[in-house]
Design a protein around this motif. Sequence first.
Motif, PDB file in Angstrom:
ATOM      1  N   GLY A 303      -3.266   3.271 -10.287  1.00  0.00           N
ATOM      2  CA  GLY A 303      -4.453   3.786  -9.614  1.00  0.00           C
ATOM      3  C   GLY A 303      -4.688   5.263  -9.849  1.00  0.00           C
ATOM      4  N   ILE A 304      -3.776   5.936 -10.555  1.00  0.00           N
ATOM      5  CA  ILE A 304      -3.936   7.339 -10.942  1.00  0.00           C
ATOM      6  C   ILE A 304      -3.813   7.411 -12.460  1.00  0.00           C
ATOM      7  CG2 ILE A 304      -2.963   9.674 -10.793  1.00  0.00           C
ATOM      8  CD1 ILE A 304      -1.890   8.938  -8.045  1.00  0.00           C
ATOM      9  N   LYS A 310      -5.909  18.937 -24.469  1.00  0.00           N
ATOM     10  CA  LYS A 310      -5.114  19.935 -25.184  1.00  0.00           C
ATOM     11  C   LYS A 310      -5.922  21.189 -25.496  1.00  0.00           C
ATOM     12  CE  LYS A 310      -3.397  17.737 -28.740  1.00  0.00           C
ATOM     13  NZ  LYS A 310      -2.518  17.546 -29.900  1.00  0.00           N
ATOM     14  N   ARG A 311      -7.177  21.025 -25.814  1.00  0.00           N
ATOM     15  CA  ARG A 311      -7.961  22.209 -26.184  1.00  0.00           C
ATOM     16  C   ARG A 311      -8.174  23.127 -24.985  1.00  0.00           C
ATOM     17  NH1 ARG A 311     -13.106  21.597 -30.067  1.00  0.00           N
ATOM     18  NH2 ARG A 311     -11.441  20.507 -31.188  1.00  0.00           N
ATOM     19  N   ALA A 312      -8.364  22.539 -23.798  1.00  0.00           N
ATOM     20  CA  ALA A 312      -8.533  23.346 -22.582  1.00  0.00           C
ATOM     21  C   ALA A 312      -7.207  23.733 -21.962  1.00  0.00           C
ATOM     22  CB  ALA A 312      -9.375  22.592 -21.561  1.00  0.00           C
ATOM     23  N   GLN A 313      -6.119  23.011 -22.305  1.00  0.00           N
ATOM     24  CA  GLN A 313      -4.811  23.204 -21.675  1.00  0.00           C
ATOM     25  C   GLN A 313      -4.892  22.925 -20.175  1.00  0.00           C
ATOM     26  OE1 GLN A 313      -1.636  24.370 -23.565  1.00  0.00           O
ATOM     27  NE2 GLN A 313      -3.043  23.105 -24.775  1.00  0.00           N
ATOM     28  N   VAL A 314      -5.510  21.796 -19.858  1.00  0.00           N
ATOM     29  CA  VAL A 314      -5.671  21.369 -18.470  1.00  0.00           C
ATOM     30  C   VAL A 314      -5.347  19.884 -18.370  1.00  0.00           C
ATOM     31  CG1 VAL A 314      -7.298  21.017 -16.571  1.00  0.00           C
ATOM     32  CG2 VAL A 314      -7.393  23.123 -17.908  1.00  0.00           C
ATOM     33  N   VAL A 315      -4.540  19.536 -17.368  1.00  0.00           N
ATOM     34  CA  VAL A 315      -4.267  18.143 -17.022  1.00  0.00           C
ATOM     35  C   VAL A 315      -5.064  17.819 -15.762  1.00  0.00           C
ATOM     36  CG1 VAL A 315      -2.506  16.461 -16.362  1.00  0.00           C
ATOM     37  CG2 VAL A 315      -1.936  18.294 -17.978  1.00  0.00           C
ATOM     38  N   THR A 316      -5.736  16.677 -15.762  1.00  0.00           N
ATOM     39  CA  THR A 316      -6.458  16.233 -14.567  1.00  0.00           C
ATOM     40  C   THR A 316      -5.967  14.849 -14.172  1.00  0.00           C
ATOM     41  OG1 THR A 316      -8.426  17.520 -15.093  1.00  0.00           O
ATOM     42  CG2 THR A 316      -8.710  15.680 -13.577  1.00  0.00           C
ATOM     43  N   ALA A 317      -5.633  14.700 -12.900  1.00  0.00           N
ATOM     44  CA  ALA A 317      -5.315  13.387 -12.347  1.00  0.00           C
ATOM     45  C   ALA A 317      -6.600  12.790 -11.799  1.00  0.00           C
ATOM     46  CB  ALA A 317      -4.269  13.515 -11.249  1.00  0.00           C
ATOM     47  N   TYR A 318      -6.999  11.649 -12.332  1.00  0.00           N
ATOM     48  CA  TYR A 318      -8.215  10.965 -11.898  1.00  0.00           C
ATOM     49  C   TYR A 318      -7.862   9.736 -11.068  1.00  0.00           C
ATOM     50  CZ  TYR A 318     -11.203  13.616 -15.137  1.00  0.00           C
ATOM     51  OH  TYR A 318     -11.895  14.603 -15.779  1.00  0.00           O
ATOM     52  N   VAL A 319      -8.736   9.430 -10.101  1.00  0.00           N
ATOM     53  CA  VAL A 319      -8.670   8.154  -9.399  1.00  0.00           C
ATOM     54  C   VAL A 319     -10.007   7.450  -9.612  1.00  0.00           C
ATOM     55  CG1 VAL A 319      -6.989   8.880  -7.685  1.00  0.00           C
ATOM     56  CG2 VAL A 319      -9.420   9.242  -7.231  1.00  0.00           C
ATOM     57  N   ARG A 320     -10.046   6.177  -9.271  1.00  0.00           N
ATOM     58  CA  ARG A 320     -11.232   5.363  -9.532  1.00  0.00           C
ATOM     59  C   ARG A 320     -12.369   5.697  -8.562  1.00  0.00           C
ATOM     60  NH1 ARG A 320      -7.298   0.979 -10.848  1.00  0.00           N
ATOM     61  NH2 ARG A 320      -6.970   0.806  -8.593  1.00  0.00           N
ATOM     62  N   PRO A 329     -11.889  13.509  -9.838  1.00  0.00           N
ATOM     63  CA  PRO A 329     -10.726  14.369 -10.072  1.00  0.00           C
ATOM     64  C   PRO A 329      -9.918  14.568  -8.797  1.00  0.00           C
ATOM     65  CG  PRO A 329     -12.718  15.696  -9.974  1.00  0.00           C
ATOM     66  CD  PRO A 329     -13.153  14.272  -9.874  1.00  0.00           C
ATOM     67  N   LEU A 330      -8.721  14.076  -8.819  1.00  0.00           N
ATOM     68  CA  LEU A 330      -7.833  14.216  -7.671  1.00  0.00           C
ATOM     69  C   LEU A 330      -7.109  15.548  -7.705  1.00  0.00           C
ATOM     70  CD1 LEU A 330      -6.378  12.942  -5.233  1.00  0.00           C
ATOM     71  CD2 LEU A 330      -4.820  11.838  -6.835  1.00  0.00           C
ATOM     72  N   ILE A 417       3.339  15.288  -9.828  1.00  0.00           N
ATOM     73  CA  ILE A 417       3.428  14.137 -10.728  1.00  0.00           C
ATOM     74  C   ILE A 417       4.731  13.384 -10.485  1.00  0.00           C
ATOM     75  CG2 ILE A 417       3.680  13.483 -13.164  1.00  0.00           C
ATOM     76  CD1 ILE A 417       1.694  15.684 -13.859  1.00  0.00           C
ATOM     77  N   TYR A 418       5.830  14.126 -10.321  1.00  0.00           N
ATOM     78  CA  TYR A 418       7.149  13.525 -10.089  1.00  0.00           C
ATOM     79  C   TYR A 418       7.148  12.654  -8.827  1.00  0.00           C
ATOM     80  CZ  TYR A 418      12.336  13.656 -10.056  1.00  0.00           C
ATOM     81  OH  TYR A 418      13.678  13.349 -10.090  1.00  0.00           O
ATOM     82  N   ASP A 419       6.459  13.124  -7.773  1.00  0.00           N
ATOM     83  CA  ASP A 419       6.475  12.425  -6.486  1.00  0.00           C
ATOM     84  C   ASP A 419       5.435  11.319  -6.373  1.00  0.00           C
ATOM     85  OD1 ASP A 419       8.547  14.014  -5.600  1.00  0.00           O
ATOM     86  OD2 ASP A 419       7.241  15.395  -4.481  1.00  0.00           O
ATOM     87  N   HIS A 420       4.263  11.499  -7.006  1.00  0.00           N
ATOM     88  CA  HIS A 420       3.123  10.640  -6.685  1.00  0.00           C
ATOM     89  C   HIS A 420       2.605   9.805  -7.846  1.00  0.00           C
ATOM     90  CE1 HIS A 420       2.978  12.550  -2.792  1.00  0.00           C
ATOM     91  NE2 HIS A 420       2.877  13.734  -3.359  1.00  0.00           N
ATOM     92  N   CYS A 421       3.123  10.002  -9.036  1.00  0.00           N
ATOM     93  CA  CYS A 421       2.696   9.195 -10.178  1.00  0.00           C
ATOM     94  C   CYS A 421       3.876   8.322 -10.607  1.00  0.00           C
ATOM     95  CB  CYS A 421       2.236  10.087 -11.330  1.00  0.00           C
ATOM     96  SG  CYS A 421       0.794  11.091 -10.914  1.00  0.00           S
ATOM     97  N   PRO A 422       3.894   7.061 -10.198  1.00  0.00           N
ATOM     98  CA  PRO A 422       5.061   6.223 -10.467  1.00  0.00           C
ATOM     99  C   PRO A 422       5.177   5.845 -11.943  1.00  0.00           C
ATOM    100  CG  PRO A 422       3.320   4.940  -9.452  1.00  0.00           C
ATOM    101  CD  PRO A 422       2.864   6.367  -9.416  1.00  0.00           C
ATOM    102  N   VAL A 423       6.343   5.336 -12.291  1.00  0.00           N
ATOM    103  CA  VAL A 423       6.547   4.805 -13.635  1.00  0.00           C
ATOM    104  C   VAL A 423       5.472   3.755 -13.904  1.00  0.00           C
ATOM    105  CG1 VAL A 423       8.100   3.402 -15.072  1.00  0.00           C
ATOM    106  CG2 VAL A 423       9.016   5.272 -13.687  1.00  0.00           C
ATOM    107  N   GLY A 424       4.876   3.812 -15.074  1.00  0.00           N
ATOM    108  CA  GLY A 424       3.768   2.938 -15.427  1.00  0.00           C
ATOM    109  C   GLY A 424       2.425   3.633 -15.380  1.00  0.00           C
ATOM    110  N   THR A 425       2.340   4.798 -14.738  1.00  0.00           N
ATOM    111  CA  THR A 425       1.072   5.552 -14.686  1.00  0.00           C
ATOM    112  C   THR A 425       0.608   5.882 -16.106  1.00  0.00           C
ATOM    113  OG1 THR A 425       1.545   6.511 -12.524  1.00  0.00           O
ATOM    114  CG2 THR A 425      -0.015   7.700 -13.931  1.00  0.00           C
TER     115      THR A 425
END
Length: 452
Positions: A303-304, A310-320, A329-330, A417-425
Motif C-alpha cells: 500500500g506504499i 535520481k535527477r531531483a535526488q528526491v524519494v517520495t512515498a506514495y499511497v493510493r 504523496p505521503l 522506511i525501516y519502520d513503516h515500509c515492510p518487506v515487499g514494498t
Amino acid sequence: MSARVMGWIACLLIALAVLGGMSAAALEEGEQAALSLRLEAKNVCLSWTPVEGATRYGIYRAAKPTGNFKRIAYTKNCTFVQKFQDKGVFYQVCPMTGSKRGQPSNVVGAIPGVKGLAVHQAQEGFRLQWQKADFATAYQVQASDSASGPWQALGLPTQQTHMDIPDHGGSTRYFRVVSLYGPYGSGVSGAVSVYAPVSNVQVICEEEYLTGPTDRLNVTWAASVGATGYRVYRAILPQGQYELLGQTTQTYYPDQRLPTAVQAYKVQPLYGQRAGALSEAATLFSGMPANVLPPDDVQSPSGILLLVNKRAQVVTAYVRDASGAYTLPLRHMICSTGRVYQRTPEGTFSLINKKNEWHRYPTGVYVRYPSVYRSGYYFHSPLYHAGKTVVRHSVAQLGTRQSLGCIRLKVSDAKWIYDHCPVGTTVYICDGAKLSSLRKALKPRKVSVQGF
C-alpha cells in the motif's frame, strides 16, 4: 503669368492670411478644453472636449500640480494614453493651430494608492486605517463581498486617513481605498477583509536531522481580524471526512504525524458565538512542488510505493488515491544516489530485507536503518564514523550524487522506511526530472516552530 492671374493669387493669399488670423484669434480667445482622467489596466487615459479652431493638441506633464509642465506629445485626437508608474504625475492639454497655443486646460493628476491599509477591531465594529498618499485631496473607501469586486463606494469621500466600519454580522467583506486628486480617482490600494476565511494555512513538520526523528507537526495560519478563536479540522485521506481536531486561541495547533496516512487540515475562525468559513485544505506538502508520478501499472502490495527520482535526488512515498493510483504523496525525502549515475540502477524493485539498526561497511564507516532493495544496495542514513558520530558532510551533501550506489537519506527518513515500509514494498527508481525547488525545500536545516 498674366496680371489678372497674379491678382487672383494675391487676393487668395490675403484671404488665407485673414482666415488664419481669425482662426488663431478665435483659438486664443476660445473655450478651455475640459480634461478628465481615468486609470485603466495600469494606464493613464486622458480625454478632453474638442476646442473649435484647434488642429492639434499639446500634451504637457509635470511631477507636481504646480510644477513646470513640459510638452511630451502632440495629437490630433481628443484622447491620450500613457503607462502609469504608480507615482504622482499631472497633465494639461493645450489646443493649437500651427504654432499658436490656446488656453491650457484644467490640471488632472494620477497619484499613487495609499499604503499601510489595515483593519482593526473597534468597539462598534471595525476601523480602517491607512497612510496619507502624496497629493491626495480626499479618499474614497470602497467595499465588496469578493476580493475581486465589483466595488461600491462606502459613504462620501473623506479627507481623514481612517473610517469606521459597522459590524456586518459575520459576513465576509472586503475593503479598499481609492486616492482622489480633485474629483478624479486614481491610485487604488490593495484589499483588506473582515470575517474572511483564514489564509496561509500550512502544515510544518519538525525533524531532528542529526540526533534522530520526531513525528511532531504544527498546523499554522495567518490571524483573522476580529477572530476570538479557531477550530481545526483534520481528515485522513483519501476517504476520510473532516472531523474536529481541537480549538485554540493561537494561530497554530500541534498534532502528531501519522506514519502511513496522508493528513489534511482546514481551519475555521470564530467570532464570539459565530463561526466563519472553512479555509482551503492544507497537507504537509501544500505549496511544495510535486515529484514525478510512478507509471499507472506499478503497484505495491504494502500500500506504499517508494519512488526514487535520481535527477531531483528526491524519494517520495506514495499511497493510493480514491481511484487506486499512487498519486498521494505521503512523505518527500531528500537523498543521495550513486556518484556514478548508473550505480543506482533504474527499474522496479522490492524491499527484500532489513538489516540491524547499525550496519558496518568494510571501510569502517557505519550507517543506520538499512533497508535492502537489491543485493548490496540499501536505503540508509548518512554515514557515521567508527565512534558512531555522524559524518557531517554526508548530511550536507544530501541532494547530490555521493554514494557508491545506495540511497542515503536523513536519519528520520531512513528510520521511517525501516519502520513503516515492510518487506515487499515496491521501489520504483527512474531518471525523473530536475525539480530544483523541491530539492531545495527539502535540504537539511534546523527547524524551530512555535508550539513544538
